[in-house]
Design an enzyme around this catalytic site. Sequence first.
Site, PDB file in Angstrom:
ATOM      1  CG  ASN A 103      38.983  -7.888  61.680  1.00  0.00           C
ATOM      2  OD1 ASN A 103      38.326  -7.750  60.658  1.00  0.00           O
ATOM      3  ND2 ASN A 103      39.522  -9.047  62.007  1.00  0.00           N
ATOM      4  CG  HIS A 105      38.206 -13.455  63.860  1.00  0.00           C
ATOM      5  ND1 HIS A 105      38.764 -13.643  62.610  1.00  0.00           N
ATOM      6  CD2 HIS A 105      38.355 -14.623  64.528  1.00  0.00           C
ATOM      7  CE1 HIS A 105      39.248 -14.870  62.540  1.00  0.00           C
ATOM      8  NE2 HIS A 105      39.013 -15.483  63.688  1.00  0.00           N
ATOM      9  CG  ASP A 141      42.160 -12.439  63.136  1.00  0.00           C
ATOM     10  OD1 ASP A 141      41.693 -11.338  62.793  1.00  0.00           O
ATOM     11  OD2 ASP A 141      42.045 -13.464  62.446  1.00  0.00           O
TER      12      ASP A 141
END
Length: 184
Positions: A103, A105, A141
């Site tokens: 991911n 971020h 996260d």
Amino acid sequence: MKKIVILFSGEGFNAQNIVNKLHNKECFVACGITNKRDAKGLQKLQNIGVKTEVLEHVNFASREEFDEELVKLVKTYEPDLVILSGFMRILSEVFTSNIHAINLHPSLLPKFKGAKAIERSFESLDKDAGVSVHYVSSELDAGEIILQTSFEKSPNETLESFSAKIKEIEYEIMPQAIVKVLRS
């Protein structure tokens, strides 16, 4: 050649950047999947020849039901890696325990997890800001960090100039992280 699937929810600028930099060079982008029928990224990816699919989360009774269908759809492409690139969904363990994913971020994790990270980072008293790419885990996260790039905030920074710096770093760091993971 290794295969990736990109998940996105909106404009698709990062997804388009990944395709432009890596598709048929470092990897094959098998599909771009969105959870929003009106995502502008659909047209961007279609215009550069990438297959797209829509799986709308609003058609499912629960997060887990959506994630189960998403896992099935992703697995039909047999990707080596799944890329979350502006995919605005918190994924359940149904997804995280079945799919190898990374991911992007827009903060220096572990700071400013979750939504509005750019705004919260900008408004903070921190001298540095930046972008992280991390493995997706069951905690939001919180997966192991693959790459981070930072910059020093300017005293006369505006949210617009700050956001532009974040976007520029995203365009560099995500393709680097994908290559790093695929080669490891």
